[in-house]
Design a protein around this motif. Sequence first.
Motif, mmCIF file in Angstrom:
data_model
loop_
_atom_site.group_PDB
_atom_site.id
_atom_site.type_symbol
_atom_site.label_atom_id
_atom_site.label_comp_id
_atom_site.label_asym_id
_atom_site.label_seq_id
_atom_site.Cartn_x
_atom_site.Cartn_y
_atom_site.Cartn_z
ATOM 1 N N VAL A 77 4.786 1.373 -6.415
ATOM 2 C CA VAL A 77 4.922 0.121 -5.678
ATOM 3 C C VAL A 77 6.101 0.253 -4.720
ATOM 4 O O VAL A 77 7.246 0.438 -5.145
ATOM 5 C CB VAL A 77 5.135 -1.071 -6.639
ATOM 6 C CG1 VAL A 77 5.302 -2.360 -5.839
ATOM 7 C CG2 VAL A 77 3.951 -1.194 -7.594
ATOM 8 N N THR A 78 5.816 0.143 -3.438
ATOM 9 C CA THR A 78 6.858 0.285 -2.419
ATOM 10 C C THR A 78 7.355 -1.055 -1.904
ATOM 11 O O THR A 78 8.432 -1.121 -1.321
ATOM 12 C CB THR A 78 6.325 1.106 -1.233
ATOM 13 O OG1 THR A 78 5.143 0.462 -0.699
ATOM 14 C CG2 THR A 78 5.950 2.514 -1.685
ATOM 15 N N GLY A 79 6.563 -2.108 -2.100
ATOM 16 C CA GLY A 79 6.961 -3.417 -1.597
ATOM 17 C C GLY A 79 8.155 -3.986 -2.351
ATOM 18 O O GLY A 79 8.268 -3.818 -3.566
ATOM 19 N N LYS A 80 9.032 -4.649 -1.633
ATOM 20 C CA LYS A 80 10.220 -5.256 -2.220
ATOM 21 C C LYS A 80 10.075 -6.765 -2.405
ATOM 22 O O LYS A 80 10.887 -7.391 -3.080
ATOM 23 C CB LYS A 80 11.442 -4.976 -1.343
ATOM 24 C CG LYS A 80 11.707 -3.491 -1.087
ATOM 25 C CD LYS A 80 11.942 -2.729 -2.386
ATOM 26 C CE LYS A 80 12.249 -1.260 -2.108
ATOM 27 N NZ LYS A 80 12.405 -0.466 -3.357
ATOM 28 N N THR A 81 9.057 -7.347 -1.780
ATOM 29 C CA THR A 81 8.791 -8.780 -1.901
ATOM 30 C C THR A 81 7.355 -8.970 -2.364
ATOM 31 O O THR A 81 6.525 -8.034 -2.313
ATOM 32 C CB THR A 81 8.984 -9.514 -0.567
ATOM 33 O OG1 THR A 81 7.972 -9.074 0.363
ATOM 34 C CG2 THR A 81 10.369 -9.222 0.023
ATOM 35 N N LEU A 82 7.015 -10.190 -2.776
ATOM 36 C CA LEU A 82 5.648 -10.471 -3.211
ATOM 37 C C LEU A 82 4.657 -10.272 -2.073
ATOM 38 O O LEU A 82 3.555 -9.765 -2.276
ATOM 39 C CB LEU A 82 5.554 -11.898 -3.753
ATOM 40 C CG LEU A 82 6.249 -12.147 -5.097
ATOM 41 C CD1 LEU A 82 6.235 -13.633 -5.436
ATOM 42 C CD2 LEU A 82 5.580 -11.348 -6.214
ATOM 43 N N ASP A 83 5.033 -10.667 -0.857
ATOM 44 C CA ASP A 83 4.144 -10.481 0.292
ATOM 45 C C ASP A 83 3.913 -8.996 0.573
ATOM 46 O O ASP A 83 2.793 -8.580 0.887
ATOM 47 C CB ASP A 83 4.724 -11.164 1.532
ATOM 48 C CG ASP A 83 4.601 -12.679 1.486
ATOM 49 O OD1 ASP A 83 3.771 -13.178 0.684
ATOM 50 O OD2 ASP A 83 5.324 -13.362 2.220
ATOM 51 N N GLU A 84 4.963 -8.204 0.465
ATOM 52 C CA GLU A 84 4.816 -6.771 0.706
ATOM 53 C C GLU A 84 3.947 -6.118 -0.365
ATOM 54 O O GLU A 84 3.119 -5.251 -0.070
ATOM 55 C CB GLU A 84 6.191 -6.106 0.753
ATOM 56 C CG GLU A 84 7.001 -6.488 1.986
ATOM 57 C CD GLU A 84 8.415 -5.908 1.952
ATOM 58 O OE1 GLU A 84 8.800 -5.345 0.903
ATOM 59 O OE2 GLU A 84 9.130 -6.023 2.965
ATOM 60 N N ILE A 85 4.123 -6.549 -1.617
ATOM 61 C CA ILE A 85 3.292 -6.018 -2.701
ATOM 62 C C ILE A 85 1.838 -6.430 -2.498
ATOM 63 O O ILE A 85 0.919 -5.618 -2.688
ATOM 64 C CB ILE A 85 3.812 -6.493 -4.064
ATOM 65 C CG1 ILE A 85 5.201 -5.904 -4.339
ATOM 66 C CG2 ILE A 85 2.842 -6.103 -5.177
ATOM 67 C CD1 ILE A 85 5.865 -6.453 -5.576
ATOM 68 N N ALA A 86 1.623 -7.683 -2.087
ATOM 69 C CA ALA A 86 0.254 -8.148 -1.829
ATOM 70 C C ALA A 86 -0.396 -7.318 -0.724
ATOM 71 O O ALA A 86 -1.593 -6.992 -0.798
ATOM 72 C CB ALA A 86 0.259 -9.619 -1.452
ATOM 73 N N GLY A 87 0.384 -6.961 0.293
ATOM 74 C CA GLY A 87 -0.148 -6.119 1.359
ATOM 75 C C GLY A 87 -0.523 -4.737 0.859
ATOM 76 O O GLY A 87 -1.555 -4.176 1.262
ATOM 77 N N GLN A 88 0.292 -4.179 -0.043
ATOM 78 C CA GLN A 88 -0.035 -2.876 -0.607
ATOM 79 C C GLN A 88 -1.284 -2.961 -1.478
ATOM 80 O O GLN A 88 -2.125 -2.052 -1.464
ATOM 81 C CB GLN A 88 1.144 -2.346 -1.423
ATOM 82 C CG GLN A 88 0.929 -0.928 -1.937
ATOM 83 C CD GLN A 88 2.128 -0.382 -2.708
ATOM 84 O OE1 GLN A 88 3.196 -1.012 -2.748
ATOM 85 N NE2 GLN A 88 1.960 0.778 -3.328
ATOM 86 N N ILE A 89 -1.412 -4.051 -2.232
ATOM 87 C CA ILE A 89 -2.593 -4.238 -3.086
ATOM 88 C C ILE A 89 -3.861 -4.314 -2.230
ATOM 89 O O ILE A 89 -4.900 -3.746 -2.586
ATOM 90 C CB ILE A 89 -2.445 -5.509 -3.945
ATOM 91 C CG1 ILE A 89 -1.337 -5.320 -4.993
ATOM 92 C CG2 ILE A 89 -3.760 -5.877 -4.620
ATOM 93 C CD1 ILE A 89 -0.981 -6.580 -5.743
ATOM 94 N N ARG A 90 -3.789 -4.994 -1.087
ATOM 95 C CA ARG A 90 -4.971 -5.161 -0.235
ATOM 96 C C ARG A 90 -5.519 -3.829 0.277
ATOM 97 O O ARG A 90 -6.716 -3.702 0.535
ATOM 98 C CB ARG A 90 -4.640 -6.078 0.947
ATOM 99 C CG ARG A 90 -4.676 -7.565 0.616
ATOM 100 C CD ARG A 90 -4.635 -8.421 1.861
ATOM 101 N NE ARG A 90 -3.342 -8.384 2.518
ATOM 102 C CZ ARG A 90 -2.333 -9.209 2.239
ATOM 103 N NH1 ARG A 90 -2.487 -10.138 1.292
ATOM 104 N NH2 ARG A 90 -1.191 -9.120 2.883
ATOM 105 N N THR A 91 -4.657 -2.848 0.416
ATOM 106 C CA THR A 91 -5.103 -1.550 0.929
ATOM 107 C C THR A 91 -5.204 -0.491 -0.167
ATOM 108 O O THR A 91 -5.449 0.675 0.120
ATOM 109 C CB THR A 91 -4.136 -1.049 2.012
ATOM 110 O OG1 THR A 91 -2.820 -0.907 1.450
ATOM 111 C CG2 THR A 91 -4.083 -2.025 3.180
ATOM 112 N N CYS A 92 -5.023 -0.894 -1.425
ATOM 113 C CA CYS A 92 -5.012 0.063 -2.533
ATOM 114 C C CYS A 92 -6.401 0.673 -2.747
ATOM 115 O O CYS A 92 -7.412 -0.037 -2.760
ATOM 116 C CB CYS A 92 -4.543 -0.618 -3.815
ATOM 117 S SG CYS A 92 -4.430 0.513 -5.230
ATOM 118 N N ALA A 93 -6.423 1.994 -2.900
ATOM 119 C CA ALA A 93 -7.657 2.718 -3.205
ATOM 120 C C ALA A 93 -7.418 3.678 -4.363
ATOM 121 O O ALA A 93 -8.029 4.743 -4.439
ATOM 122 C CB ALA A 93 -8.148 3.463 -1.972
ATOM 123 N N ALA A 94 -6.526 3.283 -5.290
ATOM 124 C CA ALA A 94 -6.103 4.187 -6.363
ATOM 125 C C ALA A 94 -7.118 4.309 -7.490
ATOM 126 O O ALA A 94 -7.028 5.226 -8.289
ATOM 127 C CB ALA A 94 -4.757 3.727 -6.923
#
Length: 267
Positions: A77-94
Amino acid sequence: MTQRDKLINDLQAFLEYKKEEGFQTLEISPETLVALKPTASAPAQKTMPTAQKPVPKLARPMPVAAAPKPPKSAVQVTGKTLDEIAGQIRTCAACPLHTSRQNTVPGEGNPNQPDILFVSDFPGVEEDEQGRFYTSEAGQLLEKMIVAMGYKRDTIFILNLVQCRPPNNRVPLPEEVSTCNPYLKAQIALVQPKLIVALGKTAVEGLLHEKVAITRLRGTWKTYEGIDLMPTFHPGYLLKVPAKKREVWADLQAVLAKLGKTHPAKK
Protein backbone atom coordinates in the motif's frame (compact mmCIF):
# COMPACT_ATOMS: atom_id res chain seq x y z
CA MET A 1 -47.42 -18.27 5.16
CA THR A 2 -48.79 -21.75 5.82
CA GLN A 3 -47.70 -23.88 8.77
CA ARG A 4 -45.81 -26.12 6.33
CA ASP A 5 -43.94 -23.14 4.81
CA LYS A 6 -43.00 -21.90 8.27
CA LEU A 7 -41.74 -25.37 9.21
CA ILE A 8 -39.60 -25.52 6.07
CA ASN A 9 -38.12 -22.07 6.75
CA ASP A 10 -37.38 -22.90 10.36
CA LEU A 11 -35.86 -26.25 9.43
CA GLN A 12 -33.64 -24.65 6.79
CA ALA A 13 -32.36 -22.09 9.29
CA PHE A 14 -31.80 -24.84 11.87
CA LEU A 15 -29.83 -26.96 9.41
CA GLU A 16 -27.66 -24.00 8.42
CA TYR A 17 -26.79 -23.40 12.06
CA LYS A 18 -26.00 -27.04 12.71
CA LYS A 19 -23.81 -27.29 9.63
CA GLU A 20 -21.89 -24.21 10.74
CA GLU A 21 -21.41 -25.70 14.20
CA GLY A 22 -19.81 -28.82 12.72
CA PHE A 23 -22.66 -31.37 12.68
CA GLN A 24 -22.36 -33.80 9.77
CA THR A 25 -25.67 -35.71 10.08
CA LEU A 26 -29.16 -35.06 11.40
CA GLU A 27 -31.97 -37.55 12.02
CA ILE A 28 -35.51 -36.26 11.49
CA SER A 29 -38.61 -37.81 13.02
CA PRO A 30 -41.25 -39.46 10.78
CA GLU A 31 -43.77 -36.83 11.89
CA THR A 32 -41.55 -34.04 10.57
CA LEU A 33 -41.13 -35.81 7.23
CA VAL A 34 -44.89 -36.17 6.94
CA ALA A 35 -45.38 -32.49 7.71
CA LEU A 36 -42.95 -31.56 4.94
CA LYS A 37 -44.93 -33.42 2.27
CA PRO A 38 -47.33 -31.35 0.12
CA THR A 39 -50.61 -31.11 1.98
CA ALA A 40 -52.71 -31.73 -1.13
CA SER A 41 -51.32 -35.22 -1.71
CA ALA A 42 -50.42 -36.25 1.83
CA PRO A 43 -53.00 -38.65 3.35
CA ALA A 44 -54.06 -38.25 6.92
CA GLN A 45 -51.46 -39.73 9.23
CA LYS A 46 -52.02 -41.19 12.62
CA THR A 47 -49.69 -39.65 15.12
CA MET A 48 -47.92 -41.74 17.70
CA PRO A 49 -48.56 -41.11 21.36
CA THR A 50 -46.38 -38.37 22.72
CA ALA A 51 -44.48 -40.72 25.00
CA GLN A 52 -43.57 -42.97 22.04
CA LYS A 53 -42.40 -40.30 19.58
CA PRO A 54 -38.80 -40.90 18.55
CA VAL A 55 -36.44 -38.14 19.63
CA PRO A 56 -34.21 -36.77 16.82
CA LYS A 57 -30.60 -37.71 17.39
CA LEU A 58 -27.82 -35.31 16.51
CA ALA A 59 -24.35 -36.43 15.60
CA ARG A 60 -21.57 -35.16 17.77
CA PRO A 61 -20.14 -31.91 16.41
CA MET A 62 -16.84 -32.15 14.62
CA PRO A 63 -14.04 -30.12 16.20
CA VAL A 64 -13.49 -26.71 14.63
CA ALA A 65 -10.03 -26.61 13.11
CA ALA A 66 -7.95 -23.48 13.29
CA ALA A 67 -7.49 -21.73 9.97
CA PRO A 68 -3.93 -21.48 8.71
CA LYS A 69 -2.30 -18.09 8.88
CA PRO A 70 -2.67 -16.37 5.51
CA PRO A 71 0.47 -16.00 3.41
CA LYS A 72 2.07 -12.59 3.17
CA SER A 73 0.42 -10.47 0.50
CA ALA A 74 2.41 -9.10 -2.42
CA VAL A 75 0.39 -5.87 -2.29
CA GLN A 76 2.29 -2.85 -1.03
CA VAL A 77 0.00 0.00 0.00
CA THR A 78 1.60 3.23 -1.17
CA GLY A 79 -1.24 5.62 -0.40
CA LYS A 80 -0.90 7.80 2.69
CA THR A 81 -4.54 8.94 2.82
CA LEU A 82 -7.87 7.15 2.41
CA ASP A 83 -8.38 8.80 -0.99
CA GLU A 84 -4.95 7.68 -2.17
CA ILE A 85 -5.59 4.13 -0.96
CA ALA A 86 -8.98 4.13 -2.70
CA GLY A 87 -7.24 5.18 -5.91
CA GLN A 88 -4.77 2.32 -5.58
CA ILE A 89 -7.61 -0.13 -4.92
CA ARG A 90 -9.44 1.03 -8.08
CA THR A 91 -6.48 0.06 -10.25
CA CYS A 92 -5.49 -3.08 -8.31
CA ALA A 93 -4.95 -6.22 -10.39
CA ALA A 94 -3.20 -8.30 -7.71
CA CYS A 95 -5.75 -11.14 -7.70
CA PRO A 96 -8.18 -12.63 -10.25
CA LEU A 97 -11.17 -10.74 -8.80
CA HIS A 98 -10.19 -7.67 -10.82
CA THR A 99 -11.17 -9.47 -14.03
CA SER A 100 -14.86 -9.82 -13.09
CA ARG A 101 -15.53 -6.69 -11.03
CA GLN A 102 -17.33 -3.62 -12.31
CA ASN A 103 -16.22 -1.33 -9.48
CA THR A 104 -14.14 -1.61 -6.36
CA VAL A 105 -15.77 -0.62 -3.07
CA PRO A 106 -13.25 0.94 -0.67
CA GLY A 107 -14.28 2.07 2.81
CA GLU A 108 -16.49 5.08 3.39
CA GLY A 109 -17.86 7.14 6.25
CA ASN A 110 -16.31 9.13 9.07
CA PRO A 111 -12.51 8.86 8.75
CA ASN A 112 -11.71 10.58 12.05
CA GLN A 113 -11.72 8.03 14.88
CA PRO A 114 -15.39 7.01 14.60
CA ASP A 115 -17.01 5.18 17.48
CA ILE A 116 -17.69 2.16 15.29
CA LEU A 117 -16.13 0.51 12.26
CA PHE A 118 -18.36 -2.06 10.55
CA VAL A 119 -16.49 -4.72 8.59
CA SER A 120 -18.53 -6.74 6.09
CA ASP A 121 -17.37 -9.54 3.79
CA PHE A 122 -17.45 -8.35 0.16
CA PRO A 123 -19.44 -6.09 -2.17
CA GLY A 124 -22.77 -7.38 -3.42
CA VAL A 125 -24.23 -6.99 -6.89
CA GLU A 126 -25.54 -3.46 -6.33
CA GLU A 127 -22.34 -2.29 -4.59
CA ASP A 128 -20.29 -3.71 -7.47
CA GLU A 129 -22.45 -1.84 -9.98
CA GLN A 130 -22.32 1.50 -8.16
CA GLY A 131 -19.06 1.33 -6.21
CA ARG A 132 -20.84 2.35 -2.99
CA PHE A 133 -22.10 0.79 0.21
CA TYR A 134 -25.76 0.67 1.33
CA THR A 135 -27.17 0.17 -2.17
CA SER A 136 -28.29 -3.46 -1.66
CA GLU A 137 -31.20 -4.68 0.45
CA ALA A 138 -28.74 -5.92 3.06
CA GLY A 139 -26.98 -2.54 3.03
CA GLN A 140 -30.26 -0.73 3.58
CA LEU A 141 -31.02 -2.99 6.53
CA LEU A 142 -27.58 -2.22 7.96
CA GLU A 143 -28.28 1.49 7.66
CA LYS A 144 -31.52 1.03 9.63
CA MET A 145 -29.53 -0.78 12.32
CA ILE A 146 -27.02 2.09 12.44
CA VAL A 147 -29.81 4.66 12.78
CA ALA A 148 -31.47 2.58 15.52
CA MET A 149 -28.18 2.80 17.45
CA GLY A 150 -28.30 6.59 17.26
CA TYR A 151 -25.79 7.08 14.45
CA LYS A 152 -25.86 8.04 10.79
CA ARG A 153 -23.83 6.35 8.11
CA ASP A 154 -21.53 9.36 7.78
CA THR A 155 -20.70 9.18 11.50
CA ILE A 156 -19.39 5.60 11.40
CA PHE A 157 -17.01 3.89 8.96
CA ILE A 158 -17.59 0.75 6.93
CA LEU A 159 -15.18 -1.57 5.14
CA ASN A 160 -15.24 -4.85 3.26
CA LEU A 161 -12.86 -7.71 3.87
CA VAL A 162 -12.18 -7.74 0.12
CA GLN A 163 -12.74 -4.69 -2.03
CA CYS A 164 -14.03 -6.51 -5.15
CA ARG A 165 -17.10 -8.69 -5.59
CA PRO A 166 -16.34 -12.41 -6.06
CA PRO A 167 -18.17 -14.00 -9.03
CA ASN A 168 -21.72 -15.09 -8.19
CA ASN A 169 -21.29 -13.76 -4.65
CA ARG A 170 -19.21 -16.78 -3.64
CA VAL A 171 -17.14 -16.66 -0.45
CA PRO A 172 -13.74 -15.08 -1.19
CA LEU A 173 -10.88 -17.54 -1.41
CA PRO A 174 -8.15 -17.43 1.28
CA GLU A 175 -5.62 -16.08 -1.22
CA GLU A 176 -8.05 -13.32 -2.23
CA VAL A 177 -8.56 -12.34 1.40
CA SER A 178 -4.80 -12.41 1.96
CA THR A 179 -4.10 -10.28 -1.12
CA CYS A 180 -6.61 -7.64 -0.06
CA ASN A 181 -5.58 -7.66 3.61
CA PRO A 182 -3.02 -4.80 3.31
CA TYR A 183 -5.77 -2.49 2.03
CA LEU A 184 -7.99 -3.46 4.95
CA LYS A 185 -5.23 -2.94 7.52
CA ALA A 186 -4.11 0.37 6.03
CA GLN A 187 -7.63 1.82 6.09
CA ILE A 188 -8.24 0.66 9.66
CA ALA A 189 -4.90 2.16 10.75
CA LEU A 190 -5.86 5.54 9.29
CA VAL A 191 -9.44 5.55 10.60
CA GLN A 192 -8.52 4.39 14.13
CA PRO A 193 -12.02 3.32 15.23
CA LYS A 194 -12.91 2.87 18.87
CA LEU A 195 -14.71 -0.44 18.22
CA ILE A 196 -15.19 -2.90 15.37
CA VAL A 197 -18.40 -4.76 14.55
CA ALA A 198 -17.67 -7.73 12.25
CA LEU A 199 -20.67 -8.71 10.15
CA GLY A 200 -20.90 -12.43 9.50
CA LYS A 201 -18.73 -15.51 9.56
CA THR A 202 -16.52 -14.56 6.59
CA ALA A 203 -15.64 -11.13 7.98
CA VAL A 204 -14.95 -12.52 11.45
CA GLU A 205 -12.68 -15.26 10.14
CA GLY A 206 -10.84 -12.80 7.92
CA LEU A 207 -10.13 -10.46 10.83
CA LEU A 208 -9.30 -13.08 13.45
CA HIS A 209 -7.50 -15.51 11.09
CA GLU A 210 -9.29 -18.50 12.58
CA LYS A 211 -12.24 -20.71 11.78
CA VAL A 212 -15.36 -19.80 13.78
CA ALA A 213 -18.94 -20.94 14.30
CA ILE A 214 -20.67 -17.57 14.16
CA THR A 215 -23.76 -18.92 15.92
CA ARG A 216 -21.63 -19.60 19.00
CA LEU A 217 -19.17 -16.71 18.72
CA ARG A 218 -21.57 -13.84 18.08
CA GLY A 219 -22.06 -11.59 21.06
CA THR A 220 -18.62 -12.50 22.47
CA TRP A 221 -16.00 -9.77 22.62
CA LYS A 222 -12.78 -10.36 20.68
CA THR A 223 -9.90 -8.07 19.70
CA TYR A 224 -8.33 -7.09 16.42
CA GLU A 225 -4.87 -5.57 16.83
CA GLY A 226 -5.81 -4.10 20.18
CA ILE A 227 -9.28 -2.92 19.11
CA ASP A 228 -12.37 -4.45 20.75
CA LEU A 229 -14.34 -6.45 18.18
CA MET A 230 -17.94 -7.63 18.34
CA PRO A 231 -18.87 -10.53 16.01
CA THR A 232 -22.50 -10.66 14.90
CA PHE A 233 -24.67 -11.89 12.04
CA HIS A 234 -24.53 -10.36 8.57
CA PRO A 235 -27.56 -8.25 7.52
CA GLY A 236 -27.97 -10.50 4.49
CA TYR A 237 -28.51 -13.43 6.83
CA LEU A 238 -31.12 -11.48 8.77
CA LEU A 239 -33.09 -11.03 5.56
CA LYS A 240 -33.34 -14.84 5.37
CA VAL A 241 -33.87 -15.43 9.09
CA PRO A 242 -35.58 -12.30 10.50
CA ALA A 243 -36.01 -13.94 13.92
CA LYS A 244 -32.26 -13.46 14.49
CA LYS A 245 -32.60 -9.66 14.43
CA ARG A 246 -33.23 -9.80 18.18
CA GLU A 247 -29.82 -11.38 18.77
CA VAL A 248 -28.06 -8.83 16.57
CA TRP A 249 -29.80 -6.01 18.41
CA ALA A 250 -28.52 -7.44 21.70
CA ASP A 251 -24.99 -7.44 20.23
CA LEU A 252 -25.34 -3.82 19.10
CA GLN A 253 -26.63 -2.80 22.52
CA ALA A 254 -23.51 -4.38 24.02
CA VAL A 255 -21.46 -2.24 21.64
CA LEU A 256 -23.27 0.90 22.80
CA ALA A 257 -22.74 -0.09 26.43
CA LYS A 258 -19.01 -0.53 25.79
CA LEU A 259 -18.99 3.01 24.38
CA GLY A 260 -20.93 4.32 27.39
CA LYS A 261 -23.99 5.11 25.30
CA THR A 262 -27.59 3.97 24.94
CA HIS A 263 -29.78 3.79 21.88
CA PRO A 264 -32.30 6.61 21.37
CA ALA A 265 -35.91 6.02 22.36
CA LYS A 266 -38.31 5.22 19.55
CA LYS A 267 -40.43 8.17 18.52
